[in-house]
Design an enzyme around this catalytic site. Structure first.
Site, mmCIF file in Angstrom:
data_model
loop_
_atom_site.group_PDB
_atom_site.id
_atom_site.type_symbol
_atom_site.label_atom_id
_atom_site.label_comp_id
_atom_site.label_asym_id
_atom_site.label_seq_id
_atom_site.Cartn_x
_atom_site.Cartn_y
_atom_site.Cartn_z
ATOM 1 N N GLU A 26 0.850 -1.445 0.192
ATOM 2 C CA GLU A 26 -0.497 -0.088 -0.029
ATOM 3 C C GLU A 26 1.303 0.859 0.224
ATOM 4 O O GLU A 26 0.435 2.168 -0.817
ATOM 5 C CB GLU A 26 -1.197 0.083 0.923
ATOM 6 N N GLY A 28 -6.191 5.236 -0.058
ATOM 7 C CA GLY A 28 -5.749 4.012 -0.497
ATOM 8 C C GLY A 28 -7.027 3.068 0.016
ATOM 9 O O GLY A 28 -8.106 3.676 0.871
ATOM 10 N N SER A 30 6.695 -17.686 1.220
ATOM 11 C CA SER A 30 7.025 -17.713 2.966
ATOM 12 C C SER A 30 8.951 -16.991 2.337
ATOM 13 O O SER A 30 9.630 -17.094 1.798
ATOM 14 C CB SER A 30 6.928 -18.542 3.751
#
Length: 145
Positions: free
Chosen positions: A63, A83, A93
Site C-alpha cells: 500500500e 487507498g 514465505s
C-alpha cells in the site's frame, strides 16, 4: 512534464520520515513513468510469531508503494490520494533478506487508480501479489492552510 527519477525518489523517501514506512525501513529505490519500486528488509521486526514475514507488513509495503505511485500521477497542489481497497495473495514465505515491491499502473482514471504490486525476493521469486485501488480527491484545507 519532465520525469526526474532522482527527484521523485528523494521526495518519496523524505516524506516517509516518522511514519510507518520509516518504522518498517521501507526505501523507495526506483521509479519510471508508470511504476514505483521500494524495498523492505525482512528481519524479526517484520516477522509473525513463526519467524516468517508477516502478511500485514507485506501489505503495508504494497500500500505504501502503490499510494506513493498514485500520488505521483496527480497534481499535489490540488489533489490527494487515499487507498480504498487492497487485496493480497501471499504465495511464498520469507524469513530474512530483502523484499522488493514494484507498483505498476493498471488503470489511471481521473478519480480512481488501480495498481498491481508484485513483491519479490532477491532471487526475483514472487512472494506476494497485491492489487490496490486508490481514489483521487480534491485537496482538503488544513488548519495551517
Amino acid at each position: 512534464m519532465t520525469f526526474d527519477k532522482d527527484k521523485i525518489l528523494h521526495y518519496c523517501n523524505s516524506i516517509s520520515k516518522n511514519t510507518l514506512m520509516q518504522t518498517l525501513n521501507i526505501q523507495y529505490t526506483d521509479a519510471g513513468p508508470d511504476f514505483l519500486t521500494a524495498t523492505m528488509p525482512v528481519n524479526p521486526s517484520v516477522h509473525q510469531p513463526m519467524g516468517l514475514l508477516h502478511g500485514g507488513a507485506t501489505v503495508a509495503l504494497a500500500e505504501s508503494v502503490g499510494s506513493a505511485a498514485s500520488f505521483l500521477f496527480v497534481n499535489g497542489e490540488h489533489s490527494e490520494v487515499r487507498g480504498i481497497e487492497i487485496s493480497a495473495n501471499h504465495v511464498k514465505s520469507k524469513r530474512n533478506g530483502m523484499v522488493t515491491a514494484t507498483a505498476r499502473i493498471i488503470h489511471k482514471g481521473s478519480s480512481i487508480h488501480l495498481w498491481e504490486i508484485r513483491i519479490v525476493d532477491e532471487n526475483e521469486s514472487l512472494i506476494s501479489i497485491c492489487k490496490l485501488t486508490t481514489m483521487v480527491l480534491p485537496k482538503r484545507k488544513t488548519k495551517d492552510s
